[in-house]
Design a protein around this motif. Structure first.
Motif, short mmCIF file in Angstrom:
data_model
loop_
_atom_site.label_atom_id
_atom_site.label_comp_id
_atom_site.label_asym_id
_atom_site.label_seq_id
_atom_site.Cartn_x
_atom_site.Cartn_y
_atom_site.Cartn_z
N TYR A 123 0.84 -1.20 0.00
CA TYR A 123 0.00 0.00 0.00
C TYR A 123 0.88 1.25 0.00
O TYR A 123 0.88 2.03 0.95
CB TYR A 123 -0.94 -0.01 1.21
CG TYR A 123 -1.99 -1.07 1.13
CD1 TYR A 123 -3.22 -0.84 0.51
CD2 TYR A 123 -1.75 -2.35 1.63
CE1 TYR A 123 -4.17 -1.83 0.40
CE2 TYR A 123 -2.69 -3.35 1.53
CZ TYR A 123 -3.91 -3.09 0.90
OH TYR A 123 -4.85 -4.08 0.79
N HIS A 209 -7.00 -0.86 3.30
CA HIS A 209 -6.80 -2.29 3.58
C HIS A 209 -7.68 -2.79 4.72
O HIS A 209 -7.90 -3.99 4.86
CB HIS A 209 -5.33 -2.59 3.86
CG HIS A 209 -4.85 -2.15 5.21
ND1 HIS A 209 -4.48 -0.86 5.49
CD2 HIS A 209 -4.67 -2.84 6.37
CE1 HIS A 209 -4.09 -0.77 6.74
NE2 HIS A 209 -4.19 -1.95 7.30
N PHE A 286 -5.58 -6.94 4.70
CA PHE A 286 -4.12 -6.99 4.85
C PHE A 286 -3.76 -6.88 6.32
O PHE A 286 -3.99 -5.85 6.96
CB PHE A 286 -3.45 -5.84 4.08
CG PHE A 286 -1.94 -5.87 4.19
CD1 PHE A 286 -1.19 -6.65 3.33
CD2 PHE A 286 -1.28 -5.12 5.15
CE1 PHE A 286 0.20 -6.69 3.44
CE2 PHE A 286 0.10 -5.15 5.27
CZ PHE A 286 0.85 -5.94 4.41
#
Length: 368
Positions: A123, A209, A286
């Motif tokens: 990210y 995420h 995530f």
């Protein structure tokens, strides 16, 4: 064995999961009856928070005259003074619980460090160009200079190996402690307008995420279509600029009565909300480890989460999962499926502090 543990990065109450991790691990070292000595390298502004360990004669402080809040001066000190101080303490092994270690290698003792995730690689939009460059360089240096790198899950271990081409990584899960401490649920009922078993609960943020927007869409459909599921969702963890964004969403869709933002709450309040929810939902896609679902199960909550990254691994197939983390109908179908399922406390002896601490000591012993 004399083990030096770098704590100069800990900002009491501000490091989130990594702070819980190191404090739980230190508690584990303390419970093990061995002849090791532990030198805690502490900063001027965090040493008081570690004072309880000094009642065990195996633990001692090595005071580092740095302030964890002053990044630049701390980094300069760490790269010019820390190894010198560690050699003076005659340690056998230096343990860095996060990747924040000096730029160069010291051959006077063995070095073990921990990488909790490689978020900046997955990210990059969360970070400035400078932050990304620093993190990538730090991880590359750590992998090169440490005798062993610990990944906090097999997912993280494999991620490190894939990106940095090393086999010098072992997976050791996080130690988890959930204190059996609660508040009176009636007070929370009155505060939030909720009933026992008639709401969902999550701990999240609006970072992409964390996938909170999917759960908001799930809640919107439940309310708009009058689906026979709990109509209320409580969210802890949203703050700062994200708070305004989520409030706009709730205003736009007239969901203020159905989605309740708790703001900061105590661990006791969080535990109580987990225990009395119909289910704890954790939509993240995530996580290096992902402690909240496990904590919720330890407290007796049903948990619905995703199979993404480490989550299926660390929850060990002991909770409920959606197959598609972004599919609203998948979430609603699973919530219907588990609505009447019995709640029960699910133990995780695999994450007991004593067991995890022993895994670390076994690793240290293999190197020294």
């Amino acid at each position: 064995m004399i083990i030096g543990i770098d704590l100069t990065w800990v900002k009491p109450g501000k490091n989130g999961g990594t702070e819980f991790y190191i404090r739980n691990l230190l508690d584990g070292f303390k419970t093990l009856k061995n002849v090791n000595s532990y030198i805690l390298f502490v900063a001027d502004n965090n040493k008081e928070s570690f004072k309880s360990y000094l009642d065990d004669s195996r633990f001692k402080f090595s005071e580092c005259h740095v302030n964890t809040e002053k990044l630049v001066s701390r980094v300069i000190w760490k790269n010019t003074q820390l190894y010198r101080l560690m050699k003076k303490e005659n340690i056998d092994l230096a343990f860095f619980p996060v990747y924040d270690m000096p730029l160069y290698r010291c051959n006077s003792f063995k070095i073990v460090t921990v990488i909790h995730d490689l978020q900046a690689l997955h990210y990059p939009e969360y970070f400035t160009n400078v932050e990304k460059a620093v993190l990538k360089a730090s991880w590359k240096r750590v992998v090169k200079n440490a005798d062993k790198v610990v990944g906090i899950s097999n997912y993280v271990k494999n991620d490190i190996e894939e990106h940095y081409g090393t086999k010098n990584v072992v997976a050791i899960h996080n130690p988890i402690v959930v204190k059996d401490a609660f508040v009176d649920f009636q007070g929370l009922q009155e505060k939030y307008g909720i009933d026992d078993n008639e709401y969902y609960y999550t701990v999240s943020s609006l970072l992409p995420h964390k996938n909170l927007k999917t759960i908001l869409e799930v809640k919107k459909k439940i309310v708009y279509d009058n689906i026979a599921l709990p109509k209320k969702l409580l969210i802890s963890g949203v703050g700062g600029k994200q708070l305004a964004e989520i409030k706009r969403y709730l205003d736009d869709y007239k969901l203020n009565d159905n989605v309740i933002l708790t703001g900061f709450i105590s661990n006791e309040e969080r535990n109580t909300l987990m225990k009395h929810a119909n289910a704890f939902v954790f939509p993240s896609v995530f996580e290096g480890f992902g402690m909240p679902p496990i904590e919720a199960m330890l407290l007796g909550s049903k948990v619905l989460t995703t199979k993404c990254t480490s989550l299926e691994e660390v929850t060990m197939d002991r909770c409920y999962y959606v197959n598609d983390a972004f599919n609203i109908d998948d979430w609603i179908g699973k919530l219907k499926e588990i609505k009447e399922k019995e709640k029960r406390t699910i133990p995780f002896p695999e994450y007991e502090v004593k067991k995890i601490a022993q895994e670390y000591l076994d690793l240290f012993d293999s190197l020294v």
